[in-house]
Design a protein around this motif. Structure first.
Motif, PDB file in Angstrom:
ATOM      1  N   LYS A  30       2.270  10.295  -4.318  1.00 36.90           N
ATOM      2  CA  LYS A  30       1.869  10.992  -3.090  1.00 36.90           C
ATOM      3  C   LYS A  30       1.275  12.364  -3.413  1.00 36.90           C
ATOM      4  O   LYS A  30       0.302  12.796  -2.782  1.00 36.90           O
ATOM      5  CB  LYS A  30       3.066  11.134  -2.145  1.00 36.90           C
ATOM      6  CG  LYS A  30       3.456   9.850  -1.414  1.00 36.90           C
ATOM      7  CD  LYS A  30       4.665  10.081  -0.533  1.00 36.90           C
ATOM      8  CE  LYS A  30       4.984   8.857   0.314  1.00 36.90           C
ATOM      9  NZ  LYS A  30       4.055   8.677   1.446  1.00 36.90           N
ATOM     10  N   GLN A  86      -2.184  11.936  -4.746  1.00 34.76           N
ATOM     11  CA  GLN A  86      -3.100  11.584  -3.662  1.00 34.76           C
ATOM     12  C   GLN A  86      -3.429  12.793  -2.795  1.00 34.76           C
ATOM     13  O   GLN A  86      -4.580  12.973  -2.371  1.00 34.76           O
ATOM     14  CB  GLN A  86      -2.489  10.482  -2.791  1.00 34.76           C
ATOM     15  CG  GLN A  86      -2.466   9.110  -3.422  1.00 34.76           C
ATOM     16  CD  GLN A  86      -1.914   8.065  -2.458  1.00 34.76           C
ATOM     17  OE1 GLN A  86      -1.193   8.396  -1.512  1.00 34.76           O
ATOM     18  NE2 GLN A  86      -2.245   6.807  -2.709  1.00 34.76           N
ATOM     19  N   ASN A  87      -2.413  13.610  -2.546  1.00 38.20           N
ATOM     20  CA  ASN A  87      -2.597  14.744  -1.634  1.00 38.20           C
ATOM     21  C   ASN A  87      -1.744  15.925  -2.098  1.00 38.20           C
ATOM     22  O   ASN A  87      -0.612  16.103  -1.635  1.00 38.20           O
ATOM     23  CB  ASN A  87      -2.220  14.339  -0.211  1.00 38.20           C
ATOM     24  CG  ASN A  87      -2.480  15.440   0.796  1.00 38.20           C
ATOM     25  OD1 ASN A  87      -3.021  16.495   0.458  1.00 38.20           O
ATOM     26  ND2 ASN A  87      -2.095  15.212   2.036  1.00 38.20           N
ATOM     27  N   SER A  89      -4.316  16.224  -9.956  1.00 40.05           N
ATOM     28  CA  SER A  89      -4.926  15.281  -9.029  1.00 40.05           C
ATOM     29  C   SER A  89      -6.387  15.027  -9.398  1.00 40.05           C
ATOM     30  O   SER A  89      -6.862  13.880  -9.384  1.00 40.05           O
ATOM     31  CB  SER A  89      -4.829  15.817  -7.595  1.00 40.05           C
ATOM     32  OG  SER A  89      -5.454  14.934  -6.686  1.00 40.05           O
ATOM     33  N   PRO A 143      -2.764   5.011  -8.110  1.00 44.69           N
ATOM     34  CA  PRO A 143      -2.670   3.695  -7.469  1.00 44.69           C
ATOM     35  C   PRO A 143      -2.688   3.797  -5.946  1.00 44.69           C
ATOM     36  O   PRO A 143      -2.180   4.769  -5.373  1.00 44.69           O
ATOM     37  CB  PRO A 143      -1.324   3.155  -7.960  1.00 44.69           C
ATOM     38  CG  PRO A 143      -0.522   4.378  -8.257  1.00 44.69           C
ATOM     39  CD  PRO A 143      -1.505   5.402  -8.756  1.00 44.69           C
ATOM     40  N   THR A 144      -3.282   2.819  -5.326  1.00 45.94           N
ATOM     41  CA  THR A 144      -3.260   2.742  -3.852  1.00 45.94           C
ATOM     42  C   THR A 144      -2.274   1.680  -3.387  1.00 45.94           C
ATOM     43  O   THR A 144      -1.818   1.707  -2.253  1.00 45.94           O
ATOM     44  CB  THR A 144      -4.657   2.421  -3.301  1.00 45.94           C
ATOM     45  OG1 THR A 144      -5.125   1.201  -3.899  1.00 45.94           O
ATOM     46  CG2 THR A 144      -5.632   3.545  -3.623  1.00 45.94           C
ATOM     47  N   VAL A 145      -1.964   0.721  -4.283  1.00 43.38           N
ATOM     48  CA  VAL A 145      -0.929  -0.277  -4.005  1.00 43.38           C
ATOM     49  C   VAL A 145      -0.021  -0.373  -5.234  1.00 43.38           C
ATOM     50  O   VAL A 145      -0.488  -0.183  -6.360  1.00 43.38           O
ATOM     51  CB  VAL A 145      -1.518  -1.671  -3.684  1.00 43.38           C
ATOM     52  CG1 VAL A 145      -2.341  -1.622  -2.412  1.00 43.38           C
ATOM     53  CG2 VAL A 145      -2.350  -2.185  -4.848  1.00 43.38           C
ATOM     54  N   ASN A 189      -9.421   7.586 -12.519  1.00 44.25           N
ATOM     55  CA  ASN A 189      -9.135   6.485 -11.597  1.00 44.25           C
ATOM     56  C   ASN A 189      -7.715   5.941 -11.816  1.00 44.25           C
ATOM     57  O   ASN A 189      -7.494   4.732 -11.880  1.00 44.25           O
ATOM     58  CB  ASN A 189     -10.156   5.351 -11.778  1.00 44.25           C
ATOM     59  CG  ASN A 189     -10.120   4.368 -10.608  1.00 44.25           C
ATOM     60  OD1 ASN A 189      -9.796   4.751  -9.480  1.00 44.25           O
ATOM     61  ND2 ASN A 189     -10.443   3.112 -10.882  1.00 44.25           N
ATOM     62  N   GLU A 202       0.841  -1.197   0.000  1.00 51.11           N
ATOM     63  CA  GLU A 202       0.000   0.000   0.000  1.00 51.11           C
ATOM     64  C   GLU A 202       0.877   1.249   0.000  1.00 51.11           C
ATOM     65  O   GLU A 202       1.878   1.324   0.717  1.00 51.11           O
ATOM     66  CB  GLU A 202      -0.907   0.001   1.218  1.00 51.11           C
ATOM     67  CG  GLU A 202      -1.947  -1.112   1.204  1.00 51.11           C
ATOM     68  CD  GLU A 202      -2.899  -1.002   2.375  1.00 51.11           C
ATOM     69  OE1 GLU A 202      -2.684  -0.122   3.245  1.00 51.11           O
ATOM     70  OE2 GLU A 202      -3.852  -1.799   2.422  1.00 51.11           O
ATOM     71  N   VAL A 203       0.481   2.221  -0.805  1.00 45.90           N
ATOM     72  CA  VAL A 203       1.267   3.450  -0.937  1.00 45.90           C
ATOM     73  C   VAL A 203       1.428   4.149   0.410  1.00 45.90           C
ATOM     74  O   VAL A 203       2.494   4.705   0.714  1.00 45.90           O
ATOM     75  CB  VAL A 203       0.612   4.396  -1.965  1.00 45.90           C
ATOM     76  CG1 VAL A 203       1.292   5.762  -1.969  1.00 45.90           C
ATOM     77  CG2 VAL A 203       0.661   3.772  -3.360  1.00 45.90           C
ATOM     78  N   GLU A 204       0.411   4.099   1.235  1.00 48.48           N
ATOM     79  CA  GLU A 204       0.480   4.792   2.529  1.00 48.48           C
ATOM     80  C   GLU A 204       1.522   4.169   3.459  1.00 48.48           C
ATOM     81  O   GLU A 204       1.913   4.789   4.455  1.00 48.48           O
ATOM     82  CB  GLU A 204      -0.879   4.792   3.204  1.00 48.48           C
ATOM     83  CG  GLU A 204      -1.400   3.421   3.577  1.00 48.48           C
ATOM     84  CD  GLU A 204      -2.779   3.478   4.221  1.00 48.48           C
ATOM     85  OE1 GLU A 204      -3.109   2.536   4.960  1.00 48.48           O
ATOM     86  OE2 GLU A 204      -3.495   4.464   3.992  1.00 48.48           O
ATOM     87  N   ARG A 219      -8.032  11.478 -10.525  1.00 42.48           N
ATOM     88  CA  ARG A 219      -9.179  10.881  -9.835  1.00 42.48           C
ATOM     89  C   ARG A 219     -10.312  10.595 -10.818  1.00 42.48           C
ATOM     90  O   ARG A 219     -10.986   9.563 -10.725  1.00 42.48           O
ATOM     91  CB  ARG A 219      -9.644  11.796  -8.708  1.00 42.48           C
ATOM     92  CG  ARG A 219      -8.629  11.920  -7.576  1.00 42.48           C
ATOM     93  CD  ARG A 219      -9.097  12.838  -6.458  1.00 42.48           C
ATOM     94  NE  ARG A 219      -8.004  13.140  -5.557  1.00 42.48           N
ATOM     95  CZ  ARG A 219      -7.534  12.305  -4.630  1.00 42.48           C
ATOM     96  NH1 ARG A 219      -8.096  11.108  -4.492  1.00 42.48           N
ATOM     97  NH2 ARG A 219      -6.534  12.653  -3.856  1.00 42.48           N
TER      98      ARG A 219
END
Length: 333
Positions: A89, A92-93, A108, A118-120, A115, A11-13, A112
């Protein structure tokens, strides 16, 4: 065959930018603040291009990033792929960075809508940094994605110092081994290592308060070439390349002098006392001759005026005259 067990989706986070990334300025490496790092990375306009590409086309999974476990359980430090992680990143933000706020918000939103954030992402997981050091050195020092020369020198210094901590002696064989590992030549490795030590001395002195001089504007090649390619400049600095440690006798006062000559702009101009790197030959000649050295160092004469006292103008005239005579002989014979 590759060990597929080392590849996994993360996961990117859970991914963190590498605080020891050789491309980061020393100040940011000490701060270890992600927001400041992202702002600095955005000074390279190609990062915005990468953000725009991912927003438009999605993230290319064909080349996994390389990571190692972080200090916090479940986190990972990105050893290879920091620009790609930074781009994700920022998509995402966008508020993570203060540069290009409007452009990042627009990109961004586009990502979105498509889509395409990526989240992973796929990563190759190594157990420690050392596992991939030689690969990263080859890839970025002599390979297809070369770092700026200062980043190369910083990374080589890391490899060199680790070998010393392991009990290796600082001998020519060590330079050859490092060169072999990264696909380079021993003299080049040696030059970069000594150049980085000089840079570190200057950086620790806050670049001698020279206006406008900081790591981002510092011409690393200039001081490295001056000290390692020109024997008279090296001697003036107190360097002796016949010793095990050539910098053992470094004259700090003269390093300060040379730094000012190379990097400090003359009042009202964009030129330094030495000018371009092409004039290092002239500086070396000036420092070799006592009269011209005194004129340049103590009387504050220009490099050109001091060079006249060294007899350089006469030598240049003789060289030119010899070339004219050779040309005439070839033409009329």
């Amino acid at each position: 065959m590759a060990d597929t067990s080392k590849y996994k989706q993360i996961e990117v986070e859970s991914l963190r930018l590498d605080p020891e990334n050789p491309r980061l300025p020393e100040s940011l490496r000490r701060e270890n603040d992600e927001k400041s790092v992202l702002d600095w990375m955005l000074t390279d306009a190609t990062l915005i291009d990468l953000v725009a590409s991912i927003a438009e086309n999605g993230f290319f999974e064909g080349e996994p990033i390389i990571v190692m476990p972080g200090e916090v359980e479940g986190s990972y430090i990105v050893l290879e792929g920091n620009r790609r992680l930074a781009a994700i990143k920022l998509l995402q933000n966008p508020s993570l960075a203060s540069r290009y706020p409007v452009s990042l918000e627009e990109l961004s939103k586009k990502a979105r809508d498509k889509n395409s954030i990526p989240t992973v992402i796929w990563a190759f997981v190594c157990s420690e940094r050392r596992e991939v050091e030689n690969y990263l050195g080859f890839r970025h020092i002599s390979g297809v994605k070369q770092w700026p020369v200062l980043s190369k020198a910083r990374y080589l210094t890391h490899l060199y110092q680790r070998r010393l901590k392991e009990g290796r002696s600082a001998d020519p064989q060590l330079f050859r081994e490092l060169a072999r590992e990264i696909g380079s030549k021993a003299p080049y490795v040696r030059r970069l290592l000594y150049g980085f030590r000089l840079f570190s001395e200057i950086e620790q002195k806050k670049f001698y308060r020279i206006e406008g001089l900081e790591e981002e504007t510092f011409d690393f090649t200039l001081i490295t070439d001056a000290a390692t390619k020109y024997s008279e400049i090296a001697t003036y600095l107190g360097l002796d390349f016949e010793k095990d440690d050539p910098l053992d006798g470094l004259r700090q006062d003269r390093l300060r002098e040379v730094a000012h000559w190379l990097y400090e702009k003359l009042p009202g101009t964009a030129r330094t006392r030495v000018g371009s790197s092409h004039n290092l030959t002239v500086l070396s000649r000036v420092l070799k001759n006592e009269a011209s050295r005194n004129a340049f160092v103590f009387e504050n004469k220009s490099l050109e005026a001091a060079a006249l006292l060294s007899g350089m103008a006469e030598d240049n005239f003789r060289d030119l005259l010899d070339k004219v005579l050779d040309y005439m002989q070839q033409t009329f014979n």
